[in-house]
Write a protein that holds these residues in place. Structure first.
Motif, mmCIF file in Angstrom:
data_model
loop_
_atom_site.group_PDB
_atom_site.id
_atom_site.type_symbol
_atom_site.label_atom_id
_atom_site.label_comp_id
_atom_site.label_asym_id
_atom_site.label_seq_id
_atom_site.Cartn_x
_atom_site.Cartn_y
_atom_site.Cartn_z
ATOM 1 N N GLU A 6 0.847 -1.192 0.000
ATOM 2 C CA GLU A 6 0.000 0.000 0.000
ATOM 3 C C GLU A 6 0.887 1.250 0.000
ATOM 4 N N ASN A 7 0.801 2.025 -1.083
ATOM 5 C CA ASN A 7 1.578 3.263 -1.214
ATOM 6 C C ASN A 7 0.852 4.386 -0.468
ATOM 7 N N LYS A 8 1.440 4.845 0.607
ATOM 8 C CA LYS A 8 0.839 5.899 1.431
ATOM 9 C C LYS A 8 1.366 7.291 1.054
ATOM 10 N N SER A 9 2.051 7.388 -0.070
ATOM 11 C CA SER A 9 2.672 8.661 -0.457
ATOM 12 C C SER A 9 2.099 9.183 -1.762
ATOM 13 N N PHE A 27 -0.720 6.507 -3.722
ATOM 14 C CA PHE A 27 -1.871 6.080 -2.926
ATOM 15 C C PHE A 27 -2.570 4.834 -3.503
ATOM 16 N N GLU A 29 -2.655 0.481 -4.331
ATOM 17 C CA GLU A 29 -2.384 -0.785 -3.645
ATOM 18 C C GLU A 29 -1.968 -1.827 -4.673
ATOM 19 N N GLU A 83 2.955 -1.148 4.459
ATOM 20 C CA GLU A 83 2.587 0.235 4.183
ATOM 21 C C GLU A 83 3.873 0.997 3.843
ATOM 22 N N TYR A 85 5.855 4.497 3.043
ATOM 23 C CA TYR A 85 5.860 5.950 3.231
ATOM 24 C C TYR A 85 7.133 6.538 2.620
#
Length: 269
Positions: A6-9, A27, A29, A83, A85
Motif C-alpha cells: 500500500e503506497n501511502k505517499s 496512494f 495498492e 505500508e 511511506y
C-alpha cells in the motif's frame, strides 16, 4: 505467500521484490507473490538526484537532493502487508536524502542498506565539478599573484611620484628663494609627514589593543556563544551525529553516513 503493498505517499514507487519489478502509483495498492519465506525488498521513488538549479547550469553542483534505494532482507512465514511511506531528511552539509520507509504490523524490519539512485551519474557530476573547482582555484591564485604584483607596482609608482614631487618643490623653492630655504622647507614637510604617520600608527595600535580586549572579553564570548546557538538551531540538524562519519564528498555515498542522517536529523522536508 502473498505480500500486500500500500503506497501511502504522493510519489510513484519502484519496487523490486525477490526479482519482481513493481511500479506502484501514488496512494495505490498492489499484491506480490513470494515462493519462500525469504524476502529481498528494494525500494525507491520516481524522483532523481537534483541540485541548486542556477549553480547546476554553471556546472557547479551544490545543495544536493539525493534519492536513496533502500534494501531490506528478512524472513516471513505467512502473508503480510506493507505500508510504504516517503520521507526526506536534511543533513548538515547542504544535502538531503529521500527514502521509502516500509511499515509492517507483526514484523520487525531490519535496518536497511542505503545506496543512491543513479549513483554512477552523480559521481561523474562530482568529478566534473572537482575539475571546475581546480580551475577556479588556479584562477584565484593568478588573481592573488596579479594583485600582489599590482600592489608592488603601485607602491613603486607612489615612491617615484613622491620623490618627483619633492624634487619639483625643492627646485621651485630653490629658484625663487635660496638653497637654505628649500632644504629647511623640505625638512619641515618631511618632519610633519613623519609625525602624522606616527600619530596614525599610534591610533591604529590603540584601536588594535581595544579590539584585542573586546575579542578576549566575556561579552564577546557570550555573543559568540549566542551566535553559535542560533546557527545550530537554524542550520545544524544532526546535532548528535558523530563528526567522524562525514570526511569529504565521498561520505555522501557511504551507507553508514546516509543511515546516520536518517537517524539523527531533526529536519523533515
Amino acid at each position: 505467500m502473498r505480500i500486500f503493498l500500500e503506497n501511502k505517499s504522493s510519489k510513484t514507487l519502484f519496487i523490486n521484490l525477490n526479482g519482481q519489478s513493481i511500479t506502484l502509483n501514488p496512494f495505490a495498492e498492489g499484491t506480490a507473490e513470494a515462493d519462500c519465506g525469504r524476502v529481498s525488498l528494494s525500494l525507491t521513488t520516481e524522483d532523481n538526484y537534483s541540485s541548486e538549479e542556477h549553480a547546476e547550469k554553471m556546472g557547479y553542483y551544490c545543495f544536493h537532493r539525493f534519492i536513496t534505494v533502500s534494501q531490506y532482507d528478512f524472513t516471513a512465514e505467512k502473508d503480510f502487508s506493507l505500508e510504504l511511506y516517503v520521507e526526506t531528511k536534511k543533513g548538515d552539509h547542504f544535502e538531503s536524502y529521500q527514502r521509502v520507509s516500509p511499515y509492517c504490523r507483526g514484523i520487525t524490519l531490519p535496518e536497511p542498506i542505503y545506496t543512491l539512485k543513479n549513483e554512477a551519474e552523480i559521481k561523474e557530476n562530482f568529478k566534473a565539478n572537482e575539475a571546475l573547482e581546480a580551475k577556479a582555484e588556479k584562477r584565484a591564485d593568478l588573481i592573488v599573484k596579479a594583485d600582489n604584483i599590482g600592489t608592488i607596482i603601485s607602491n613603486a609608482v607612489m615612491i617615484i611620484l613622491s620623490i618627483g614631487i619633492a624634487a619639483l618643490v625643492f627646485i621651485a623653492i630653490y629658484q625663487n628663494f635660496s638653497l637654505k630655504t628649500a632644504v629647511i622647507t623640505l625638512a619641515v614637510i618631511g618632519l610633519m609627514l613623519f609625525l602624522i604617520s606616527k600619530a596614525i600608527q599610534k591610533l591604529i595600535n590603540r584601536i588594535g589593543k581595544t579590539a584585542d580586549k573586546f575579542f578576549s572579553s566575556r561579552l564577546f564570548d557570550k555573543a559568540v556563544d549566542k551566535a553559535n546557538e542560533k546557527f545550530e538551531a537554524n542550520y545544524v540538524y544532526c546535532k548528535d551525529m558523530p563528526t567522524e562519519l562525514f570526511k569529504d564528498r565521498s561520505s555522501f555515498f557511504d551507507p553508514n553516513y546516509i543511515s546516520a542522517v536518517f537517524k539523527y536529523s531533526n529536519k523533515n522536508i
